[in-house]
Design a protein around this motif. Structure first.
Motif, PDB file in Angstrom:
ATOM      1  N   MET A   1       0.959  -0.547 -12.819  1.00  0.00           N
ATOM      2  CA  MET A   1       1.297  -1.389 -11.689  1.00  0.00           C
ATOM      3  C   MET A   1       0.037  -1.932 -11.020  1.00  0.00           C
ATOM      4  N   SER A   2      -1.009  -1.142 -10.961  1.00  0.00           N
ATOM      5  CA  SER A   2      -2.243  -1.577 -10.314  1.00  0.00           C
ATOM      6  C   SER A   2      -2.833  -2.815 -10.969  1.00  0.00           C
ATOM      7  N   LEU A   3      -2.786  -2.884 -12.306  1.00  0.00           N
ATOM      8  CA  LEU A   3      -3.321  -4.055 -13.004  1.00  0.00           C
ATOM      9  C   LEU A   3      -2.531  -5.315 -12.671  1.00  0.00           C
ATOM     10  N   VAL A   4      -1.234  -5.206 -12.633  1.00  0.00           N
ATOM     11  CA  VAL A   4      -0.381  -6.357 -12.354  1.00  0.00           C
ATOM     12  C   VAL A   4      -0.607  -6.844 -10.926  1.00  0.00           C
ATOM     13  N   LEU A   5      -0.583  -5.941  -9.966  1.00  0.00           N
ATOM     14  CA  LEU A   5      -0.769  -6.352  -8.575  1.00  0.00           C
ATOM     15  C   LEU A   5      -2.192  -6.844  -8.329  1.00  0.00           C
ATOM     16  N   GLY A   6      -3.160  -6.280  -9.026  1.00  0.00           N
ATOM     17  CA  GLY A   6      -4.533  -6.764  -8.941  1.00  0.00           C
ATOM     18  C   GLY A   6      -4.647  -8.196  -9.435  1.00  0.00           C
ATOM     19  N   GLU A   7      -3.917  -8.538 -10.482  1.00  0.00           N
ATOM     20  CA  GLU A   7      -3.923  -9.904 -10.999  1.00  0.00           C
ATOM     21  C   GLU A   7      -3.227 -10.848 -10.017  1.00  0.00           C
ATOM     22  N   PHE A   8      -2.144 -10.391  -9.410  1.00  0.00           N
ATOM     23  CA  PHE A   8      -1.506 -11.208  -8.368  1.00  0.00           C
ATOM     24  C   PHE A   8      -2.509 -11.481  -7.251  1.00  0.00           C
ATOM     25  N   ALA A   9      -3.228 -10.445  -6.813  1.00  0.00           N
ATOM     26  CA  ALA A   9      -4.212 -10.597  -5.736  1.00  0.00           C
ATOM     27  C   ALA A   9      -5.302 -11.583  -6.134  1.00  0.00           C
ATOM     28  N   ARG A  10      -5.714 -11.554  -7.389  1.00  0.00           N
ATOM     29  CA  ARG A  10      -6.754 -12.464  -7.861  1.00  0.00           C
ATOM     30  C   ARG A  10      -6.290 -13.916  -7.777  1.00  0.00           C
ATOM     31  N   ILE A  12      -3.855 -15.166  -5.735  1.00  0.00           N
ATOM     32  CA  ILE A  12      -3.366 -15.574  -4.415  1.00  0.00           C
ATOM     33  C   ILE A  12      -4.545 -15.610  -3.450  1.00  0.00           C
ATOM     34  N   ARG A  13      -4.704 -16.719  -2.755  1.00  0.00           N
ATOM     35  CA  ARG A  13      -5.827 -16.834  -1.827  1.00  0.00           C
ATOM     36  C   ARG A  13      -5.635 -15.898  -0.632  1.00  0.00           C
ATOM     37  N   THR A  14      -6.724 -15.576   0.042  1.00  0.00           N
ATOM     38  CA  THR A  14      -6.653 -14.775   1.263  1.00  0.00           C
ATOM     39  C   THR A  14      -5.752 -15.503   2.260  1.00  0.00           C
ATOM     40  N   GLY A  15      -4.808 -14.784   2.816  1.00  0.00           N
ATOM     41  CA  GLY A  15      -3.819 -15.369   3.722  1.00  0.00           C
ATOM     42  C   GLY A  15      -2.541 -15.794   3.023  1.00  0.00           C
ATOM     43  N   GLY A  16      -2.584 -15.858   1.687  1.00  0.00           N
ATOM     44  CA  GLY A  16      -1.399 -16.197   0.914  1.00  0.00           C
ATOM     45  C   GLY A  16      -0.432 -15.019   0.871  1.00  0.00           C
ATOM     46  N   SER A  17       0.820 -15.291   0.577  1.00  0.00           N
ATOM     47  CA  SER A  17       1.818 -14.217   0.593  1.00  0.00           C
ATOM     48  C   SER A  17       2.504 -14.059  -0.754  1.00  0.00           C
ATOM     49  N   ILE A  18       3.157 -12.927  -0.882  1.00  0.00           N
ATOM     50  CA  ILE A  18       3.900 -12.593  -2.092  1.00  0.00           C
ATOM     51  C   ILE A  18       5.233 -11.982  -1.655  1.00  0.00           C
ATOM     52  N   LEU A  19       6.281 -12.287  -2.389  1.00  0.00           N
ATOM     53  CA  LEU A  19       7.581 -11.647  -2.217  1.00  0.00           C
ATOM     54  C   LEU A  19       7.865 -10.924  -3.515  1.00  0.00           C
ATOM     55  N   LEU A  20       7.967  -9.620  -3.440  1.00  0.00           N
ATOM     56  CA  LEU A  20       8.138  -8.794  -4.632  1.00  0.00           C
ATOM     57  C   LEU A  20       9.476  -8.064  -4.547  1.00  0.00           C
ATOM     58  N   GLY A  21      10.388  -8.362  -5.482  1.00  0.00           N
ATOM     59  CA  GLY A  21      11.680  -7.697  -5.534  1.00  0.00           C
ATOM     60  C   GLY A  21      11.695  -6.671  -6.657  1.00  0.00           C
ATOM     61  N   PHE A  22      12.401  -5.558  -6.447  1.00  0.00           N
ATOM     62  CA  PHE A  22      12.412  -4.482  -7.437  1.00  0.00           C
ATOM     63  C   PHE A  22      13.632  -3.585  -7.227  1.00  0.00           C
ATOM     64  N   PHE A  23      13.905  -2.762  -8.229  1.00  0.00           N
ATOM     65  CA  PHE A  23      14.966  -1.758  -8.136  1.00  0.00           C
ATOM     66  C   PHE A  23      14.404  -0.577  -7.347  1.00  0.00           C
ATOM     67  N   ASN A  24      15.087  -0.195  -6.290  1.00  0.00           N
ATOM     68  CA  ASN A  24      14.624   0.857  -5.390  1.00  0.00           C
ATOM     69  C   ASN A  24      15.138   2.223  -5.853  1.00  0.00           C
ATOM     70  N   GLY A  25      14.209   3.150  -6.085  1.00  0.00           N
ATOM     71  CA  GLY A  25      14.585   4.490  -6.514  1.00  0.00           C
ATOM     72  C   GLY A  25      13.351   5.331  -6.761  1.00  0.00           C
ATOM     73  N   ALA A  76       4.358  -9.394   1.472  1.00  0.00           N
ATOM     74  CA  ALA A  76       3.019  -8.928   1.807  1.00  0.00           C
ATOM     75  C   ALA A  76       2.058 -10.119   1.803  1.00  0.00           C
ATOM     76  N   VAL A  77       0.978  -9.994   2.575  1.00  0.00           N
ATOM     77  CA  VAL A  77      -0.025 -11.038   2.702  1.00  0.00           C
ATOM     78  C   VAL A  77      -1.339 -10.517   2.138  1.00  0.00           C
ATOM     79  N   ARG A  78      -2.021 -11.361   1.384  1.00  0.00           N
ATOM     80  CA  ARG A  78      -3.331 -11.000   0.819  1.00  0.00           C
ATOM     81  C   ARG A  78      -4.346 -10.979   1.949  1.00  0.00           C
ATOM     82  N   THR A  79      -5.039  -9.868   2.121  1.00  0.00           N
ATOM     83  CA  THR A  79      -5.961  -9.721   3.248  1.00  0.00           C
ATOM     84  C   THR A  79      -7.426  -9.657   2.824  1.00  0.00           C
ATOM     85  N   THR A  80      -7.705  -9.346   1.590  1.00  0.00           N
ATOM     86  CA  THR A  80      -9.104  -9.224   1.151  1.00  0.00           C
ATOM     87  C   THR A  80      -9.472 -10.387   0.244  1.00  0.00           C
TER      88      THR A  80
END
Length: 81
Positions: A1-10, A12-25, A76-80
């Motif tokens: 999961m870290s690799l995927v979210l790290g690529e999303f962060a790369r 998305i510009r700082t201040g940009g947002s993401i909407l992530l949907g998933f199965f909760n459990g 979530a919003v990209r902060t770094t």
């Protein structure tokens, strides 16, 4: 999961947002899905992964219906840079 979210962060510009949907459990527990093996993620675990990737969680939404698997979504919003 870290690799995927790290690529999303790369991507998305700082201040940009993401909407992530998933199965909760239970985090990382697999289950059969019509297309491929799918996995549950807890809201807490997904939030921690997002923060570690440089995002700040803004909103959390969850729903559970008897006839469907529980779902969640995090905004979530990209902060770094």
């Amino acid at each position: 999961m870290s690799l995927v979210l790290g690529e999303f962060a790369r991507c998305i510009r700082t201040g940009g947002s993401i909407l992530l949907g998933f199965f909760n459990g239970p985090a990382g527990e697999s289950f059969p899905h019509a297309v491929t093996t799918a996995y549950y993620w807890s809201v807490d675990a997904m939030s921690q992964h997002l923060v570690a990737a440089g995002f700040e969680v803004q909103e959390i939404h969850a729903r559970s219906e008897a006839e469907n698997r529980p779902h969640a979504a995090i905004v979530a919003v990209r902060t770094t840079p």
